[in-house]
Design a protein around this motif. Structure first.
Motif, mmCIF file in Angstrom:
data_model
loop_
_atom_site.group_PDB
_atom_site.id
_atom_site.type_symbol
_atom_site.label_atom_id
_atom_site.label_comp_id
_atom_site.label_asym_id
_atom_site.label_seq_id
_atom_site.Cartn_x
_atom_site.Cartn_y
_atom_site.Cartn_z
ATOM 1 N N THR A 8 0.817 -1.214 0.000
ATOM 2 C CA THR A 8 0.000 0.000 0.000
ATOM 3 C C THR A 8 0.851 1.264 0.000
ATOM 4 O OG1 THR A 8 -0.146 -0.098 2.420
ATOM 5 C CG2 THR A 8 -1.942 -1.118 1.164
ATOM 6 N N GLY A 9 2.141 1.118 -0.253
ATOM 7 C CA GLY A 9 3.041 2.256 -0.182
ATOM 8 C C GLY A 9 3.311 2.904 -1.517
ATOM 9 N N LEU A 34 4.902 -1.907 1.764
ATOM 10 C CA LEU A 34 5.598 -2.309 0.547
ATOM 11 C C LEU A 34 4.980 -1.579 -0.647
ATOM 12 C CD1 LEU A 34 5.901 -6.163 1.169
ATOM 13 C CD2 LEU A 34 7.578 -4.370 1.679
ATOM 14 N N ARG A 35 5.614 -1.699 -1.793
ATOM 15 C CA ARG A 35 5.119 -1.032 -2.986
ATOM 16 C C ARG A 35 3.756 -1.577 -3.387
ATOM 17 N NH1 ARG A 35 10.611 0.576 -3.733
ATOM 18 N NH2 ARG A 35 11.148 -1.475 -2.887
ATOM 19 N N VAL A 36 2.953 -0.723 -3.995
ATOM 20 C CA VAL A 36 1.513 -0.942 -4.116
ATOM 21 C C VAL A 36 1.170 -2.081 -5.077
ATOM 22 C CG1 VAL A 36 1.184 0.783 -5.935
ATOM 23 C CG2 VAL A 36 -0.673 0.306 -4.337
ATOM 24 N N SER A 37 0.260 -2.952 -4.621
ATOM 25 C CA SER A 37 -0.221 -4.067 -5.428
ATOM 26 C C SER A 37 -1.387 -4.712 -4.700
ATOM 27 C CB SER A 37 0.897 -5.101 -5.645
ATOM 28 O OG SER A 37 0.437 -6.216 -6.371
ATOM 29 N N VAL A 38 -2.284 -5.343 -5.464
ATOM 30 C CA VAL A 38 -3.356 -6.131 -4.846
ATOM 31 C C VAL A 38 -3.455 -7.486 -5.530
ATOM 32 C CG1 VAL A 38 -4.797 -4.210 -4.026
ATOM 33 C CG2 VAL A 38 -5.141 -5.112 -6.342
ATOM 34 N N MET A 39 -3.967 -8.451 -4.783
ATOM 35 C CA MET A 39 -4.272 -9.779 -5.315
ATOM 36 C C MET A 39 -5.782 -9.955 -5.260
ATOM 37 S SD MET A 39 -2.600 -13.443 -4.238
ATOM 38 C CE MET A 39 -2.989 -13.304 -2.475
ATOM 39 N N ILE A 40 -6.349 -10.393 -6.375
ATOM 40 C CA ILE A 40 -7.795 -10.535 -6.500
ATOM 41 C C ILE A 40 -8.108 -12.006 -6.770
ATOM 42 C CG2 ILE A 40 -9.842 -9.793 -7.779
ATOM 43 C CD1 ILE A 40 -8.245 -7.265 -8.563
ATOM 44 N N ILE A 48 -3.056 -10.764 -10.048
ATOM 45 C CA ILE A 48 -2.326 -9.703 -9.367
ATOM 46 C C ILE A 48 -2.451 -8.425 -10.196
ATOM 47 C CG2 ILE A 48 -0.086 -9.017 -8.409
ATOM 48 C CD1 ILE A 48 -1.107 -11.652 -7.250
ATOM 49 N N VAL A 49 -2.645 -7.297 -9.529
ATOM 50 C CA VAL A 49 -2.564 -6.010 -10.223
ATOM 51 C C VAL A 49 -1.234 -5.373 -9.856
ATOM 52 C CG1 VAL A 49 -3.605 -3.752 -10.623
ATOM 53 C CG2 VAL A 49 -5.070 -5.725 -10.130
ATOM 54 N N ASP A 50 -0.348 -5.293 -10.842
ATOM 55 C CA ASP A 50 1.003 -4.728 -10.751
ATOM 56 C C ASP A 50 1.944 -5.625 -9.955
ATOM 57 O OD1 ASP A 50 0.394 -2.520 -12.321
ATOM 58 O OD2 ASP A 50 -0.120 -1.253 -10.614
ATOM 59 N N CYS A 51 3.197 -5.681 -10.408
ATOM 60 C CA CYS A 51 4.228 -6.437 -9.684
ATOM 61 C C CYS A 51 5.482 -5.576 -9.598
ATOM 62 C CB CYS A 51 4.497 -7.794 -10.316
ATOM 63 S SG CYS A 51 5.113 -7.766 -11.996
ATOM 64 N N ASP A 78 7.878 1.062 -9.922
ATOM 65 C CA ASP A 78 7.276 0.515 -8.709
ATOM 66 C C ASP A 78 6.041 -0.323 -8.993
ATOM 67 O OD1 ASP A 78 6.230 3.102 -9.412
ATOM 68 O OD2 ASP A 78 5.203 3.234 -7.494
ATOM 69 N N HIS A 79 5.665 -0.426 -10.279
ATOM 70 C CA HIS A 79 4.511 -1.237 -10.680
ATOM 71 C C HIS A 79 4.885 -2.415 -11.583
ATOM 72 C CE1 HIS A 79 1.430 1.650 -9.145
ATOM 73 N NE2 HIS A 79 2.479 2.440 -9.231
ATOM 74 N N VAL A 80 6.126 -2.436 -12.105
ATOM 75 C CA VAL A 80 6.463 -3.481 -13.083
ATOM 76 C C VAL A 80 7.788 -4.196 -12.836
ATOM 77 C CG1 VAL A 80 5.195 -2.204 -14.872
ATOM 78 C CG2 VAL A 80 7.691 -1.974 -14.752
ATOM 79 N N ILE A 81 8.667 -3.633 -12.033
ATOM 80 C CA ILE A 81 10.052 -4.099 -12.069
ATOM 81 C C ILE A 81 10.246 -5.455 -11.392
ATOM 82 C CG2 ILE A 81 10.995 -3.108 -9.949
ATOM 83 C CD1 ILE A 81 12.458 -2.864 -13.553
ATOM 84 N N GLY A 82 9.207 -5.997 -10.761
ATOM 85 C CA GLY A 82 9.293 -7.344 -10.199
ATOM 86 C C GLY A 82 8.949 -8.446 -11.184
#
Length: 253
Positions: A8-9, A34-40, A48-51, A78-82
């Motif tokens: 949520t960061g 941690l950097r922002v992402s959600v699991m649905i 997953i939305v964003d990694c 922060d949305h793709v680099i993982g």
């Protein structure tokens, strides 16, 4: 439908490296983001939305052994680099489905060229099942998904609506036509970076104004920086139907 807030960061996360800001020094677990992402998840499906850069840690934290795909909102690191950390899923599942607009796929090809190579591809590199997203709705298994066009300063970004749930992050403006697509929600997740205005993110006041217009049953704020304040202090001042999201929070819709 179950929603898990993996992070949520904002782009630096909380605590920020080397920071002595009181929020960064907080011992409250809800102030560690941690950097922002959600699991649905629904039925037997998991997306997953964003990694971002914390993707591996988030998957280990929640003991995730399989995903059906990743939806990308936009191409910032922060949305793709993982993305490379999808390899353990790929080795077990074969191709991994990803969903993004053409511009974002183009950026992924620059940063992860080895993933998209067709000739002489390194055998340890994952293969992606690429699905281009535009403003039209599309199907994820048995779920209809409506992309929501918002703007991160001038950068076009996609939020996503699934049934009565919508996830919008990194927004500064939402066109009126897209606001119409966000009405009648049970849950809206919306970014709220800090108290002071920002050039490319909603601040708290702006996020609350959007929520007051859309009137979801509940709203959760995400993509939060240390400059918003301590979690418990901010939460205590919010309207009854609005909450600060925090890492590992799970909600059912």
């Amino acid at each position: 439908m179950k929603i898990t807030f993996l992070g949520t960061g904002t782009s630096q996360g909380i605590p920020i490296i080397g920071s002595k800001h009181p929020v960064c020094l907080s011992q409250n677990s809800k102030d560690k983001r941690l950097r922002v992402s959600v699991m649905i998840e629904w039925d037997d499906y998991r997306y997953i939305v964003d990694c971002g850069p914390d993707f591996r840690q988030q998957m280990l934290r929640h003991d995730v052994d399989r995903i059906d795909g990743i939806l990308f909102t936009h191409e910032h690191n922060d949305h793709v680099i993982g993305l490379d950390d999808i390899r353990p899923f790929y080795f077990r599942q074969s191709d991994i489905s990803v969903y993004a607009e053409d511009r974002v796929i183009g950026e992924l090809k620059k940063r992860f060229e080895y993933v998209f190579q067709e000739e002489n591809k390194y055998p340890g590199a994952p293969t992606l099942d690429v699905n281009l997203v535009d403003i039209e709705s599309f199907k994820l298994k048995n779920m209809q998904v409506q992309p929501i066009r918002v703007y991160h300063n001038k950068l076009p970004v996609f939020g996503y609506r699934m049934n009565d749930f919508a996830y919008v992050t990194d927004a500064k403006t939402i066109p009126d036509s897209e606001m119409e697509k966000l009405k009648g929600l049970k849950v809206l997740v919306l970014n709220a970076l800090r108290l002071k205005p920002h050039h490319s993110h909603f601040n708290l006041e702006e996020a609350l104004e959007i929520i007051s217009i859309l009137k979801p049953e509940k709203a959760y704020l995400t993509h939060i920086s240390h400059l918003l304040g301590f979690h418990d202090d901010v939460e205590a001042e919010l309207p009854d139907n609005v909450h600060l999201a925090y890492d590992n929070l799970q909600i059912q819709i």
